[in-house]
Write a protein that holds these residues in place. Structure first.
Motif, PDB file in Angstrom:
ATOM      1  N   GLN A  67      11.199   5.568   2.603  1.00  0.00           N
ATOM      2  CA  GLN A  67      11.991   4.788   3.557  1.00  0.00           C
ATOM      3  C   GLN A  67      13.031   3.957   2.811  1.00  0.00           C
ATOM      4  O   GLN A  67      12.752   2.866   2.333  1.00  0.00           O
ATOM      5  CB  GLN A  67      11.062   3.899   4.393  1.00  0.00           C
ATOM      6  CG  GLN A  67      11.699   3.290   5.613  1.00  0.00           C
ATOM      7  CD  GLN A  67      12.149   4.325   6.632  1.00  0.00           C
ATOM      8  OE1 GLN A  67      11.713   5.471   6.608  1.00  0.00           O
ATOM      9  NE2 GLN A  67      13.032   3.930   7.524  1.00  0.00           N
ATOM     10  N   PHE A  68      14.242   4.497   2.725  1.00  0.00           N
ATOM     11  CA  PHE A  68      15.307   3.840   1.970  1.00  0.00           C
ATOM     12  C   PHE A  68      16.395   3.280   2.877  1.00  0.00           C
ATOM     13  O   PHE A  68      17.510   3.034   2.430  1.00  0.00           O
ATOM     14  CB  PHE A  68      15.927   4.829   0.973  1.00  0.00           C
ATOM     15  CG  PHE A  68      15.287   4.789  -0.389  1.00  0.00           C
ATOM     16  CD1 PHE A  68      16.054   4.588  -1.530  1.00  0.00           C
ATOM     17  CD2 PHE A  68      13.921   4.954  -0.541  1.00  0.00           C
ATOM     18  CE1 PHE A  68      15.466   4.558  -2.784  1.00  0.00           C
ATOM     19  CE2 PHE A  68      13.323   4.931  -1.783  1.00  0.00           C
ATOM     20  CZ  PHE A  68      14.096   4.724  -2.917  1.00  0.00           C
ATOM     21  N   VAL A  99       3.803   4.644   2.182  1.00  0.00           N
ATOM     22  CA  VAL A  99       5.220   4.432   2.469  1.00  0.00           C
ATOM     23  C   VAL A  99       5.879   3.885   1.209  1.00  0.00           C
ATOM     24  O   VAL A  99       5.389   2.920   0.614  1.00  0.00           O
ATOM     25  CB  VAL A  99       5.435   3.441   3.630  1.00  0.00           C
ATOM     26  CG1 VAL A  99       6.917   3.382   3.997  1.00  0.00           C
ATOM     27  CG2 VAL A  99       4.602   3.835   4.836  1.00  0.00           C
ATOM     28  N   TYR A 101       9.117   2.169  -0.366  1.00  0.00           N
ATOM     29  CA  TYR A 101      10.345   1.415  -0.136  1.00  0.00           C
ATOM     30  C   TYR A 101      11.005   1.103  -1.482  1.00  0.00           C
ATOM     31  O   TYR A 101      10.302   0.898  -2.480  1.00  0.00           O
ATOM     32  CB  TYR A 101      10.049   0.077   0.548  1.00  0.00           C
ATOM     33  CG  TYR A 101       9.500   0.165   1.944  1.00  0.00           C
ATOM     34  CD1 TYR A 101      10.334   0.402   3.031  1.00  0.00           C
ATOM     35  CD2 TYR A 101       8.140  -0.029   2.185  1.00  0.00           C
ATOM     36  CE1 TYR A 101       9.825   0.456   4.324  1.00  0.00           C
ATOM     37  CE2 TYR A 101       7.624   0.022   3.474  1.00  0.00           C
ATOM     38  CZ  TYR A 101       8.471   0.264   4.533  1.00  0.00           C
ATOM     39  OH  TYR A 101       7.964   0.317   5.807  1.00  0.00           O
ATOM     40  N   GLN A 103      12.550  -1.680  -1.975  1.00  0.00           N
ATOM     41  CA  GLN A 103      12.275  -3.109  -2.123  1.00  0.00           C
ATOM     42  C   GLN A 103      11.625  -3.633  -0.846  1.00  0.00           C
ATOM     43  O   GLN A 103      11.719  -3.030   0.225  1.00  0.00           O
ATOM     44  CB  GLN A 103      13.573  -3.872  -2.412  1.00  0.00           C
ATOM     45  CG  GLN A 103      14.657  -3.633  -1.389  1.00  0.00           C
ATOM     46  CD  GLN A 103      16.038  -3.928  -1.927  1.00  0.00           C
ATOM     47  OE1 GLN A 103      16.400  -3.498  -3.023  1.00  0.00           O
ATOM     48  NE2 GLN A 103      16.816  -4.672  -1.168  1.00  0.00           N
ATOM     49  N   ARG A 104      10.961  -4.762  -0.972  1.00  0.00           N
ATOM     50  CA  ARG A 104      10.169  -5.321   0.126  1.00  0.00           C
ATOM     51  C   ARG A 104      11.028  -5.682   1.343  1.00  0.00           C
ATOM     52  O   ARG A 104      10.550  -5.659   2.481  1.00  0.00           O
ATOM     53  CB  ARG A 104       9.429  -6.563  -0.389  1.00  0.00           C
ATOM     54  CG  ARG A 104       8.355  -7.090   0.536  1.00  0.00           C
ATOM     55  CD  ARG A 104       7.646  -8.274  -0.106  1.00  0.00           C
ATOM     56  NE  ARG A 104       6.845  -7.868  -1.249  1.00  0.00           N
ATOM     57  CZ  ARG A 104       5.563  -7.538  -1.191  1.00  0.00           C
ATOM     58  NH1 ARG A 104       4.928  -7.566  -0.028  1.00  0.00           N
ATOM     59  NH2 ARG A 104       4.902  -7.190  -2.287  1.00  0.00           N
ATOM     60  N   LEU A 106      13.127  -4.091   2.929  1.00  0.00           N
ATOM     61  CA  LEU A 106      13.312  -2.999   3.886  1.00  0.00           C
ATOM     62  C   LEU A 106      12.058  -2.724   4.713  1.00  0.00           C
ATOM     63  O   LEU A 106      12.077  -1.872   5.603  1.00  0.00           O
ATOM     64  CB  LEU A 106      13.737  -1.722   3.157  1.00  0.00           C
ATOM     65  CG  LEU A 106      15.163  -1.691   2.615  1.00  0.00           C
ATOM     66  CD1 LEU A 106      15.465  -0.341   1.978  1.00  0.00           C
ATOM     67  CD2 LEU A 106      16.171  -1.983   3.703  1.00  0.00           C
ATOM     68  N   ASP A 107      10.992  -3.434   4.423  1.00  0.00           N
ATOM     69  CA  ASP A 107       9.756  -3.285   5.190  1.00  0.00           C
ATOM     70  C   ASP A 107       9.962  -3.969   6.544  1.00  0.00           C
ATOM     71  O   ASP A 107      10.147  -5.186   6.601  1.00  0.00           O
ATOM     72  CB  ASP A 107       8.601  -3.946   4.427  1.00  0.00           C
ATOM     73  CG  ASP A 107       7.245  -3.534   4.962  1.00  0.00           C
ATOM     74  OD1 ASP A 107       7.192  -2.933   6.056  1.00  0.00           O
ATOM     75  OD2 ASP A 107       6.236  -3.824   4.300  1.00  0.00           O
ATOM     76  N   ARG A 125       1.627   0.491   0.932  1.00  0.00           N
ATOM     77  CA  ARG A 125       3.078   0.326   0.867  1.00  0.00           C
ATOM     78  C   ARG A 125       3.486   0.096  -0.580  1.00  0.00           C
ATOM     79  O   ARG A 125       2.957  -0.797  -1.246  1.00  0.00           O
ATOM     80  CB  ARG A 125       3.518  -0.841   1.753  1.00  0.00           C
ATOM     81  CG  ARG A 125       3.413  -0.536   3.232  1.00  0.00           C
ATOM     82  CD  ARG A 125       3.699  -1.739   4.092  1.00  0.00           C
ATOM     83  NE  ARG A 125       2.556  -2.648   4.149  1.00  0.00           N
ATOM     84  CZ  ARG A 125       2.508  -3.738   4.909  1.00  0.00           C
ATOM     85  NH1 ARG A 125       3.547  -4.052   5.655  1.00  0.00           N
ATOM     86  NH2 ARG A 125       1.439  -4.502   4.916  1.00  0.00           N
ATOM     87  N   TYR A 127       6.531  -0.764  -3.218  1.00  0.00           N
ATOM     88  CA  TYR A 127       7.872  -1.320  -3.403  1.00  0.00           C
ATOM     89  C   TYR A 127       8.287  -1.000  -4.841  1.00  0.00           C
ATOM     90  O   TYR A 127       7.722  -1.540  -5.795  1.00  0.00           O
ATOM     91  CB  TYR A 127       7.868  -2.825  -3.155  1.00  0.00           C
ATOM     92  CG  TYR A 127       7.248  -3.203  -1.821  1.00  0.00           C
ATOM     93  CD1 TYR A 127       7.908  -2.925  -0.629  1.00  0.00           C
ATOM     94  CD2 TYR A 127       5.988  -3.803  -1.765  1.00  0.00           C
ATOM     95  CE1 TYR A 127       7.330  -3.251   0.600  1.00  0.00           C
ATOM     96  CE2 TYR A 127       5.407  -4.133  -0.545  1.00  0.00           C
ATOM     97  CZ  TYR A 127       6.086  -3.853   0.633  1.00  0.00           C
ATOM     98  OH  TYR A 127       5.507  -4.167   1.850  1.00  0.00           O
TER      99      TYR A 127
END
Length: 219
Positions: A67-68, A99, A101, A103-104, A106-107, A125, A127
């Motif tokens: 998830q970018f 998931v 990411y 960086q955090r 984008l959560d 998750r 990061y």
């Protein structure tokens, strides 16, 4: 996105990198295959699934999502796909969701309906900017290269290529890794991250400004 493709190509060619990212080096990576699956009679497609090669195994199935980009309703879609898959595949008893990411920030904040799952060990998750490269340094560092700043990416890539040539005895694997690093360096994602950081900073400043203004009362 281009980053999704590079991750899925990475996991398909080197599944051990995925298990290094999630911090589990006890798994026999040869017992898994990385595939994409279509959900019957729907428009849903799950692009990343680490599926045990033997149906009778007690090893979990891994749903993987990269998830970018900002997506406020991401978890609603993600868990809907997972549970629909489980409904259509009753032989699956053990599963985990991962998931990834950059960086955090984008959560997404829309987490309340799935809070118990997100707080459990069943959902992990990652990061990338917080990953520790102390262990499995080459594997994790290759993934972190994707989010390396534009100013330092080339130098970091050179270091990793040198490290790969020193550590990897198998010539074919070494060649694949070097080509992968070169491909990552050509990805047009670093300007995107710079723009994203600027956007998030502007948003933070605006929120602070609005908060200050709303708390001000004329005398």
């Amino acid at each position: 996105m281009q980053t999704d493709k590079i991750f899925y190509s990475l996991f398909q060619s080197f599944p051990s990198i995925f298990f290094a990212i999630i911090g589990d080096n006890t798994i026999n990576v040869n017992a898994y295959q990385f595939v994409s699956v279509e959900l019957k009679e729907t428009a849903f497609r799950i692009d990343g699934v680490f599926m045990p090669t033997t149906e009778t195994t007690n090893q979990p199935l891994y749903f993987v999502e990269v998830q970018f980009q900002l997506d406020p309703t991401f978890y609603r879609r993600f868990f809907a796909e997972i549970f629909l898959y489980l409904r259509q595949n009753e032989s699956v008893n053990f599963w985990r969701a991962v998931v990834i990411y950059p960086q955090r920030s984008l959560d997404p904040s829309d987490q309340l309906p799935y809070q118990s799952l997100l707080n459990s060990s069943q959902v992990q998750r990652i990061y990338l900017d917080e990953l520790d490269t102390t262990e499995n340094s080459l594997q994790v560092a290759i993934v972190k290269l994707i989010i390396e700043r534009e100013e330092t990416a080339v130098d970091k890539g050179r270091e990793l290529i040198l490290q790969a040539r020193q550590q990897l005895a198998d010539e074919a694997t070494r060649k694949q890794i070097v080509e992968l690093i070169e491909t990552i360096l050509l990805l047009p994602v670093r300007p995107f991250f710079r723009e994203l950081e600027e956007m998030l900073l502007r948003s933070k400043r605006l929120t602070t400004k609005l908060s200050v203004n709303s708390s001000w009362e004329p005398k």
